[in-house]
Design an enzyme around this catalytic site. Structure first.
Site, PDB file in Angstrom:
ATOM      1  N   ALA A  61       0.861  -1.171   0.000  1.00  0.00           N
ATOM      2  CA  ALA A  61       0.000   0.000   0.000  1.00  0.00           C
ATOM      3  C   ALA A  61       0.904   1.230   0.000  1.00  0.00           C
ATOM      4  O   ALA A  61       2.073   1.148   0.350  1.00  0.00           O
ATOM      5  CB  ALA A  61      -0.880  -0.017   1.243  1.00  0.00           C
ATOM      6  N   GLY A 100       0.348  -5.126   0.638  1.00  0.00           N
ATOM      7  CA  GLY A 100      -0.711  -5.130  -0.364  1.00  0.00           C
ATOM      8  C   GLY A 100      -0.259  -5.732  -1.690  1.00  0.00           C
ATOM      9  O   GLY A 100      -1.061  -6.268  -2.441  1.00  0.00           O
ATOM     10  N   GLU A 103      -0.731  -9.283  -1.313  1.00  0.00           N
ATOM     11  CA  GLU A 103      -2.176  -9.546  -1.278  1.00  0.00           C
ATOM     12  C   GLU A 103      -2.768  -9.535  -2.687  1.00  0.00           C
ATOM     13  O   GLU A 103      -3.638 -10.349  -3.013  1.00  0.00           O
ATOM     14  CB  GLU A 103      -2.873  -8.531  -0.363  1.00  0.00           C
ATOM     15  N   GLU A 123       3.401  -5.685   7.391  1.00  0.00           N
ATOM     16  CA  GLU A 123       2.534  -4.673   8.008  1.00  0.00           C
ATOM     17  C   GLU A 123       2.799  -4.450   9.493  1.00  0.00           C
ATOM     18  O   GLU A 123       2.770  -3.324   9.972  1.00  0.00           O
ATOM     19  CB  GLU A 123       1.057  -5.055   7.803  1.00  0.00           C
TER      20      GLU A 123
HETATM   21  N1  3HC Z   1       4.587   3.481   0.277  1.00  0.00           N
HETATM   22  C1  3HC Z   1       5.069   4.713  -0.069  1.00  0.00           C
HETATM   23  N2  3HC Z   1       6.356   4.933  -0.337  1.00  0.00           N
HETATM   24  C2  3HC Z   1       7.186   3.887  -0.262  1.00  0.00           C
HETATM   25  C3  3HC Z   1       6.769   2.594   0.089  1.00  0.00           C
HETATM   26  C4  3HC Z   1       5.385   2.404   0.358  1.00  0.00           C
HETATM   27  N3  3HC Z   1       4.877   1.200   0.668  1.00  0.00           N
HETATM   28  N4  3HC Z   1       7.828   1.764   0.095  1.00  0.00           N
HETATM   29  C5  3HC Z   1       8.896   2.506  -0.259  1.00  0.00           C
HETATM   30  N5  3HC Z   1       8.502   3.790  -0.464  1.00  0.00           N
HETATM   31  C6  3HC Z   1       9.358   4.904  -0.904  1.00  0.00           C
HETATM   32  C7  3HC Z   1      10.443   5.242   0.106  1.00  0.00           C
HETATM   33  O1  3HC Z   1       9.986   6.150   1.072  1.00  0.00           O
HETATM   34  C8  3HC Z   1      11.521   5.822  -0.775  1.00  0.00           C
HETATM   35  O2  3HC Z   1      11.141   7.148  -1.055  1.00  0.00           O
HETATM   36  P1  3HC Z   1      12.237   8.306  -1.322  1.00  0.00           P
HETATM   37  O3  3HC Z   1      13.015   7.848  -2.517  1.00  0.00           O
HETATM   38  O4  3HC Z   1      11.414   9.501  -1.547  1.00  0.00           O
HETATM   39  O5  3HC Z   1      13.046   8.365  -0.058  1.00  0.00           O
HETATM   40  C9  3HC Z   1      11.387   5.039  -2.064  1.00  0.00           C
HETATM   41  O6  3HC Z   1      10.068   4.462  -2.041  1.00  0.00           O
HETATM   42  C10 3HC Z   1      12.379   3.901  -2.211  1.00  0.00           C
HETATM   43  O7  3HC Z   1      12.341   3.100  -1.042  1.00  0.00           O
HETATM   44  P2  3HC Z   1      13.664   2.431  -0.461  1.00  0.00           P
HETATM   45  O8  3HC Z   1      14.738   3.441  -0.357  1.00  0.00           O
HETATM   46  O9  3HC Z   1      13.263   1.703   0.766  1.00  0.00           O
HETATM   47  O10 3HC Z   1      14.034   1.437  -1.654  1.00  0.00           O
HETATM   48  P3  3HC Z   1      14.759   0.039  -1.637  1.00  0.00           P
HETATM   49  O11 3HC Z   1      14.938  -0.350  -3.046  1.00  0.00           O
HETATM   50  O12 3HC Z   1      15.924   0.075  -0.696  1.00  0.00           O
HETATM   51  O13 3HC Z   1      13.697  -0.967  -0.974  1.00  0.00           O
HETATM   52  C11 3HC Z   1      11.539  -1.944  -0.636  1.00  0.00           C
HETATM   53  C12 3HC Z   1      12.516  -1.269  -1.629  1.00  0.00           C
HETATM   54  C13 3HC Z   1      12.092  -3.297  -0.190  1.00  0.00           C
HETATM   55  C14 3HC Z   1      10.252  -2.129  -1.377  1.00  0.00           C
HETATM   56  C15 3HC Z   1      11.368  -1.030   0.590  1.00  0.00           C
HETATM   57  O14 3HC Z   1      11.073   0.268   0.162  1.00  0.00           O
HETATM   58  C16 3HC Z   1      10.266  -1.440   1.541  1.00  0.00           C
HETATM   59  O15 3HC Z   1      10.428  -2.347   2.314  1.00  0.00           O
HETATM   60  N6  3HC Z   1       9.131  -0.744   1.487  1.00  0.00           N
HETATM   61  C17 3HC Z   1       8.054  -0.939   2.429  1.00  0.00           C
HETATM   62  C18 3HC Z   1       7.191  -2.071   2.043  1.00  0.00           C
HETATM   63  C19 3HC Z   1       6.025  -2.209   2.992  1.00  0.00           C
HETATM   64  O16 3HC Z   1       6.144  -2.030   4.187  1.00  0.00           O
HETATM   65  N7  3HC Z   1       4.874  -2.560   2.424  1.00  0.00           N
HETATM   66  C20 3HC Z   1       3.701  -2.787   3.193  1.00  0.00           C
HETATM   67  C21 3HC Z   1       2.923  -1.542   3.250  1.00  0.00           C
HETATM   68  S1  3HC Z   1       1.499  -1.713   4.261  1.00  0.00           S
HETATM   69  C22 3HC Z   1       0.372  -2.475   3.284  1.00  0.00           C
HETATM   70  O17 3HC Z   1       0.647  -2.873   2.196  1.00  0.00           O
HETATM   71  C23 3HC Z   1      -0.999  -2.602   3.881  1.00  0.00           C
HETATM   72  C24 3HC Z   1      -1.878  -3.506   3.072  1.00  0.00           C
HETATM   73  O18 3HC Z   1      -1.978  -4.750   3.729  1.00  0.00           O
HETATM   74  C25 3HC Z   1      -3.253  -2.979   2.940  1.00  0.00           C
END
Ligand code: 3HC
Ligand code: NAI
Length: 686
Positions: A61, A100, A103, A123
């Site tokens: 998400a 997500g 998912e 999450e």
């Molecule tokens: N939402 C918004 N922005 C995000 C994001 C997300 N889920 N994940 C990463 N970003 C952004 C970062 O803030 C960063 O922004 P910036 O360049 O402006 O600083 C940019 O994307 C790149 O991120 P990273 O520097 O972390 O990039 P990497 O290549 O090192 O890593 C990744 C990539 C492994 C995908 C890592 O970003 C990550 O782990 N992201 C989080 C994933 C996450 O937690 N997803 C679950 C979200 S909750 C959800 O999905 C709820 C659902 O169940 C409804």
């Protein structure tokens, strides 16, 4: 954001492009629903491949939308529409399929992945639970036990592990798009498996949920999300699909608005911002392909291990052959520990050791890109080291000191090409602790500073820029925290009540236990130096403990007594007597946990605000990262500055004023009052 639909004969290829990580923004959710409708209506299409452009599959998400009201189409409906599509969808995964993103993949009839892909539901690390059927579909697909592991830990698994679990149907070598299309042609001929939502959760043994609950609770401590995720998984195995979806969604929405989720989101963005400070935008760091460490003691050995873990060849310089051998033994012990904990294999450990050259000859450093000094905390010794480095290293080699308290400016006097010098302050144990304070000296060049940040990224550490002052950011706050903790002792609290209150707040250890573990002598040494500078550090009890050589666990007693072979702290009569003598004549009061935590934490915030005002730290979030990654501050509290802002800075000022009126804390500083008027620390920079 674009979603394009291409055709390869009977196979449609839906390509998502929403840089940087293909997060599921409202526009992307809508586009996916539209794609399902369009392809359902297209009789020529037999199967659909869902693939992503850029570095990753859908990473989840869009976390930046979490502070706002959810906008339709909601993700559970997007997943449901893919799941009920008339054509089978194949998720083609590279990079990370997280949250997500996974998912959405679970809504597809099939999942294929490249070997380097990772899949997970992270999450809980953001203080929430999966919100689009993850806790319901996952146990149906891979069974409750594996689902509990994945969801409550939040840790991703590799494609290989995902294949073993049945989470993906194939791991594809070679070009993903080509492989996924071939896979889709194949499955288009077969009947699709039943949608995951139509399947049942495999039965569990009696007592399964109770023991999972115990294990998860023990690990999560006061973080709420893991147990709530477990409850959702249990619900999924005990009711029908629709009721479980409702339960999951309610929990998800509740937690999304919680204080813990806000704190964890703050840390998530702060960690990413830390790697790219705006003041260094556009500056190219120097190339670091080789490194050296001077001094193979506690810190030096840890730094060598960290550099080797990142793949750099390392030279370790010590005073003489015996010391070199001891230094190498220290490093070997670190890798042996990693082997024992199952983090690396023996052959990897051997390979790491093979990449280290130990010696007492500085001639080995003629072509080294980066040298980190970690010798005794003694100005003359350090200066001598840098003088030698100045004469043997290349003019463009980056030279760094790991000093904790000395002035890097003073250390660098006499360094040739001083623009290449900076402080790189690691935390013990250096191979594990994530924090790296990066301290520019007066003449440090921007590209050398940028090299510090690039090194942090290479080592997997969190860099925070710190200005020069006694203790930089972290140890300066620590000093104030300790003085404040002593103030409490003189007004009715005991070491045990203070430590217990800080643990209740969420710290892994209280200030007195921590001092006993690390040793009281280091701080005593700092106070001596401060007094020589004419300062008046406040530590009446600690000073008396050091005078009788109660330095902590290593001397069998410090703030507590210890029995030999037992690290459990026992209240000490000697200490109680000293406290009573020092407290004589001072007003006493009753302290509860909350009042203790306030006095300690808000004093920390007060000092941190001065640090911000002096621009020793550039951003409040940087201070949060220092406390979280260097000192074990609970991540789910978001760090002291986030905690203070979330609670209200006006209230912080009021509490400190109340304590100060009774002589129980320093009054709020002028900068804190100003920040409180604006309601946020960022106002100080305006
Ligand atoms: N939402 C918004 N922005 C995000 C994001 C997300 N889920 N994940 C990463 N970003 C952004 C970062 O803030 C960063 O922004 P910036 O360049 O402006 O600083 C940019 O994307 C790149 O991120 P990273 O520097 O972390 O990039 P990497 O290549 O090192 O890593 C990744 C990539 C492994 C995908 C890592 O970003 C990550 O782990 N992201 C989080 C994933 C996450 O937690 N997803 C679950 C979200 S909750 C959800 O999905 C709820 C659902 O169940 C409804
Ligand atoms: P240590 O005493 O464990 O190790 C110092 C090592 O330096 C010894 O092995 C010694 O033989 C070697 N050494 C001394 N003079 C030398 C010289 N001229 N040439 C080569 N090697 C020499 O000390 P520790 O704890 O590793 O500290 C090193 C530095 O790191 C100090 O500046 C300290 O303030 C800093 N530091 C320490 C932290 C800690 O928790 N111990 C945390 C962060 C920084």
């Amino acid at each position: 954001m674009t979603v394009t639909i291409g055709r390869e004969n009977a196979i449609a290829v839906v390509t998502v492009e929403n840089p940087p990580v293909n997060a599921l923004s409202q526009a992307l959710r809508q586009a996916l629903v539209n794609a399902v409708a369009e392809l359902d209506a297209d009789a020529a299409v037999k199967a659909v491949v869902l693939i992503c452009a850029g570095r990753t599959f859908i990473a989840g998400a869009d976390v930046s939308e979490f502070g706002k009201p959810p906008q339709p189409p909601h993700l559970p409906d997007v997943v449901a529409s893919i799941e009920s599509a008339k054509k089978p969808w194949v998720a083609a995964i590279h990079g990370s399929a997280l949250g997500g993103g996974l998912e959405v993949a679970l809504g597809c009839a099939w999942r294929v992945a490249v070997p380097s892909a990772s899949l997970g539901l992270p999450e809980v690390k953001l203080g929430i639970i999966p919100g689009a059927g993850g806790t319901i579909r996952l146990p149906r697909l891979i069974g409750p036990a594996a689902a509990v592991d994945l969801v409550t830990s939040g840790s991703p698994v590799s494609a290989k592990k995902a294949r073993e679990l049945g989470l993906v149907d194939a791991v594809l070598e070679g070009d993903l798009r080509t492989g996924a299309i071939a896979f889709a042609i194949d499955v288009a001929e077969k009947s699709s498996p039943p949608p995951i939502s139509d399947r049942v959760v495999p039965a569990v043994e009696a007592g399964f949920w109770e023991s999972a609950e115990k294990a998860v609770a023990a690990k999560a401590k006061r973080e709420v999300a893991p147990l709530r995720a477990l409850a959702a998984l249990r619900k999924a195995s005990e009711t029908d699909f629709a009721s479980a979806m409702e339960f999951e969604r309610e929990t998800f929405l509740e937690l999304r608005g919680s204080a813990q989720a806000a704190a964890l989101r703050h840390v998530f963005f702060a960690e990413r911002a830390a790697l790219r400070p705006p003041e260094l935008a556009g500056i190219t760091p120097r190339d670091i392909r080789s490194a050296a460490v001077i001094g193979g003691g506690t810190m030096g050995a840890g730094i060598v291990a960290a550099l080797r873990d990142a793949g750099l060849p390392v030279v370790l310089i010590e005073r003489d052959e015996v010391a070199v051998e001891r230094g190498l033994v220290n490093v070997r012990a670190i890798f042996a520990g990693s082997v024992k904990r199952g983090r690396i294999t023996q052959s990897v450990a051997d390979e790491r050791m093979a990449g280290i050259i130990g010696g007492d000859d500085y001639g080995l450093l003629g072509d080294t890109d980066l040298v980190i000094e970690a010798v005794f905390e003694d100005l003359a010794v350090k200066r001598a080291v840098f003088e030698t480095l100045s004469s043997v290293c290349r003019a463009d080699a980056v030279l760094a000191t790991n000093t904790s308290y000395l002035d890097p400016g003073a250390i660098s006097e006499g360094v040739s090409y001083p623009e290449r010098f900076l402080g790189l302050h690691f935390f013990s144990p250096a191979q594990i602790m994530k924090l790296l304070e990066i301290v520019p000296a007066e003449r440090t060049a921007p590209d050398v500073l940028a090299t510090g940040f690039a090194l942090a990224r290479l080592l997997g550490k969190i860099p925070v820029r710190a200005g020069i002052c006694d203790g930089f950011i972290g140890n300066r706050i620590l000093k104030v925290t300790r003085a404040q903790a002593e103030r409490l002792l003189l007004s009715g609290a005991t070491p045990s009540t203070v430590d217990a209150a800080m643990r209740v707040f969420g710290l892994p250890m209280g200030p007195f236990e921590a001092q006993d573990l690390g040793g009281l002598d280091i701080a005593a040494f700092q106070r001596k130096a401060a007094r020589e500078r004419g300062e008046t550090p406040f530590a009446p009890v600690a000073d008396r403990l050091c005078a009788i050589e109660r330095f902590g666990q290593k001397t069998g007693g410090g703030w507590y007594d210890y029995q030999s072979g037992d690290r459990a702290p026992k209240p000490s009569e000697t200490v109680a007597k000293i406290i009573a003598e020092e407290a004589a004549g001072r007003p006493q009061r009753v302290w509860d946990d909350a009042a203790i935590a306030d006095a300690v934490l808000l004093s920390m915030v007060n000092e941190a605000t001065r640090i911000l005002e002096e621009r020793v730290a550039l951003r409040a979030a940087d201070i949060d990262l220092v406390k979280i990654h260097g000192y074990g501050f609970p991540r789910w509290r978001g760090g002291p500055m986030h905690y203070a802002e979330a609670r209200s800075l006006a209230e912080v000022v009021a509490v400190l004023e109340g304590l100060a009126a009774d002589g129980l804390a320093e009054p709020p500083c002028e900068a804190l009052r100003r920040a409180a008027q604006a309601g946020r620390f960022s106002a100080l920079a305006e």
